[in-house]
Design a protein around this motif. Structure first.
Motif, short mmCIF file in Angstrom:
data_model
loop_
_atom_site.label_atom_id
_atom_site.label_comp_id
_atom_site.label_asym_id
_atom_site.label_seq_id
_atom_site.Cartn_x
_atom_site.Cartn_y
_atom_site.Cartn_z
N GLN A 1 -0.69 4.23 -8.10
CA GLN A 1 0.67 4.11 -7.63
C GLN A 1 1.65 3.44 -8.67
OE1 GLN A 1 -1.57 2.23 -3.61
NE2 GLN A 1 0.68 1.56 -3.95
N LEU A 2 1.06 3.46 -9.77
CA LEU A 2 1.86 3.09 -10.86
C LEU A 2 3.12 4.16 -11.51
CD1 LEU A 2 2.25 0.78 -13.25
CD2 LEU A 2 0.56 1.88 -14.64
N LYS A 3 4.17 3.69 -11.83
CA LYS A 3 5.13 4.60 -12.29
C LYS A 3 5.74 4.08 -13.39
CE LYS A 3 5.02 8.09 -9.24
NZ LYS A 3 4.58 9.35 -9.42
N LYS B 1 0.65 -1.19 0.08
CA LYS B 1 0.08 -0.13 0.06
C LYS B 1 0.75 1.49 -0.04
CE LYS B 1 -0.79 0.30 5.21
NZ LYS B 1 -1.85 0.24 6.08
N ASN B 2 2.00 1.01 0.51
CA ASN B 2 2.88 2.53 0.59
C ASN B 2 3.89 2.48 -0.62
OD1 ASN B 2 1.76 3.32 2.88
ND2 ASN B 2 2.89 1.76 4.06
N ALA B 3 3.65 1.66 -1.59
CA ALA B 3 4.70 1.64 -2.63
C ALA B 3 4.41 2.12 -3.97
CB ALA B 3 5.37 0.10 -2.65
N TYR B 4 5.58 2.56 -4.72
CA TYR B 4 5.13 2.57 -6.28
C TYR B 4 5.55 1.54 -7.03
CZ TYR B 4 4.93 7.90 -5.32
OH TYR B 4 4.66 9.21 -4.76
N PHE B 5 4.73 1.43 -8.08
CA PHE B 5 5.04 -0.04 -8.85
C PHE B 5 5.57 0.45 -10.06
CE2 PHE B 5 1.58 -0.83 -6.01
CZ PHE B 5 1.87 -2.10 -5.45
N TRP B 6 6.81 0.08 -10.60
CA TRP B 6 7.60 0.67 -11.57
C TRP B 6 7.65 -0.52 -12.66
CZ3 TRP B 6 9.96 5.37 -11.29
CH2 TRP B 6 10.08 5.94 -10.03
N THR B 7 7.11 0.00 -13.94
CA THR B 7 7.47 -0.85 -15.20
C THR B 7 7.92 0.45 -16.34
OG1 THR B 7 6.22 -2.11 -16.87
CG2 THR B 7 4.95 -0.41 -15.82
#
Length: 285
Positions: free
Chosen positions: A164-166, A126-132
């Motif tokens: 949260q998607l980056k 819940k506290n993270a960014y998700f990187w692709t």
């Protein structure tokens, strides 16, 4: 910087699919199959503690799919992300970044979970960014028929809907820069479009998280290419170029899917690049 191996759970896959056109008499020597022709596969993730950032590379299958879905993959052992994080003194709410090498379900499924009343999905961190990256995101959300079964909407859309998607290389959020150049990325296209292979500077070593460029130590010979790869003739030169560099520079290869050889080094031989040394997780970390 501190590194911690995180075991997301073991499963099995068809050996023929994992080795493509290579005869079983060859691959069975390094990756022995059971009576159903299935071979042992790991979902071994990596946690990076760097200053106030805690980055998890890949998240395994997760646990939100149906019993029928998991029956295809013969899960074995008792590994899971929560217990593995706890072993090293962390909780999933501590994670600030989830870096996904690519968006096939066995690499990103654990990024999303059911909500409390199981009426929908939510980020599992819940506290993270998700990187692709943008190109791979487009590839995954507009899938070709070959890969459609590997790109599951329930793994992807909740990350975008959460905000949260980056994307890597966004001007305002360059992941490598934020990691102070201790984290480099190799982009490869043979397995799937714009798969990202992290290179981590750790003490005096370079540790490379191999994802599906090199699934197991048994895949070192160049023709040993997975049947899952969308562009196998592109995998060959990508793999050759990387392995030559790995042998020359003594890279340590972190094998996400090899259940029995977690970390290896390679060397040049008359037959090409081959296995040099194998390290247990405790030996390396």
């Amino acid at each position: 910087m501190n590194l911690f191996p995180i075991e997301a759970g073991n499963f099995k896959l068809d050996g023929g699919a994992m080795f493509g056109v290579v005869p079983k008499t060859l691959w069975n020597k390094t990756n022995p199959a059971d009576g159903n022709n299935m071979i042992d596969i790991a979902a071994r993730c990596l946690l990076i503690e760097n200053g106030d950032r805690l980055t998890l590379i890949d998240t395994g299958m997760g646990n939100k799919q149906s019993e029928k879905f998991f029956s295809y993959y013969y899960k074995w052992g008792d590994f899971n992300i929560d217990e593995s994080l706890k072993k090293h003194g962390f909780h999933r709410d501590d994670i600030t970044d989830v870096f996904m090498t690519h968006l096939h379900f066995d690499h990103c499924g654990g990024s999303v979970q059911w909500n409390k009343d199981r009426t929908g999905y939510e980020p599992a961190f819940k506290n993270a960014y998700f990187w692709t990256n943008k190109d791979h995101w487009k590839w995954a959300t507009e899938p070709n028929r070959r890969e459609k079964a590997s790109f599951l909407e329930e793994n992807l859309l909740p990350m975008k809907e959460s905000g949260q998607l980056k994307f890597i290389h966004e001007p305002s959020s360059d992941f490598s820069e934020a990691e102070q150049m201790d984290f480099g990325i190799l982009f490869v296209d043979g397995h799937t479009d714009k798969q990202m292979i992290p290179h981590i500077k750790y003490k005096d070593k370079t540790l490379v998280f191999m994802a599906d460029l090199l699934p197991t130590a048994g895949h070192l010979p160049l023709p040993f290419v997975m049947g899952y790869d969308t562009r196998p003739l592109l995998t060959l030169p990508e793999k050759e170029k990387f392995l030559d560099k790995a042998a020359e520079n003594n890279y340590y290869l972190f094998l996400e899917h090899d259940a029995h050889n977690p970390i290896i080094t390679v060397k040049n031989t008359e037959k090409g690049v081959r296995l040099n040394e194998t390290f247990s997780l405790t030996e390396f970390f």
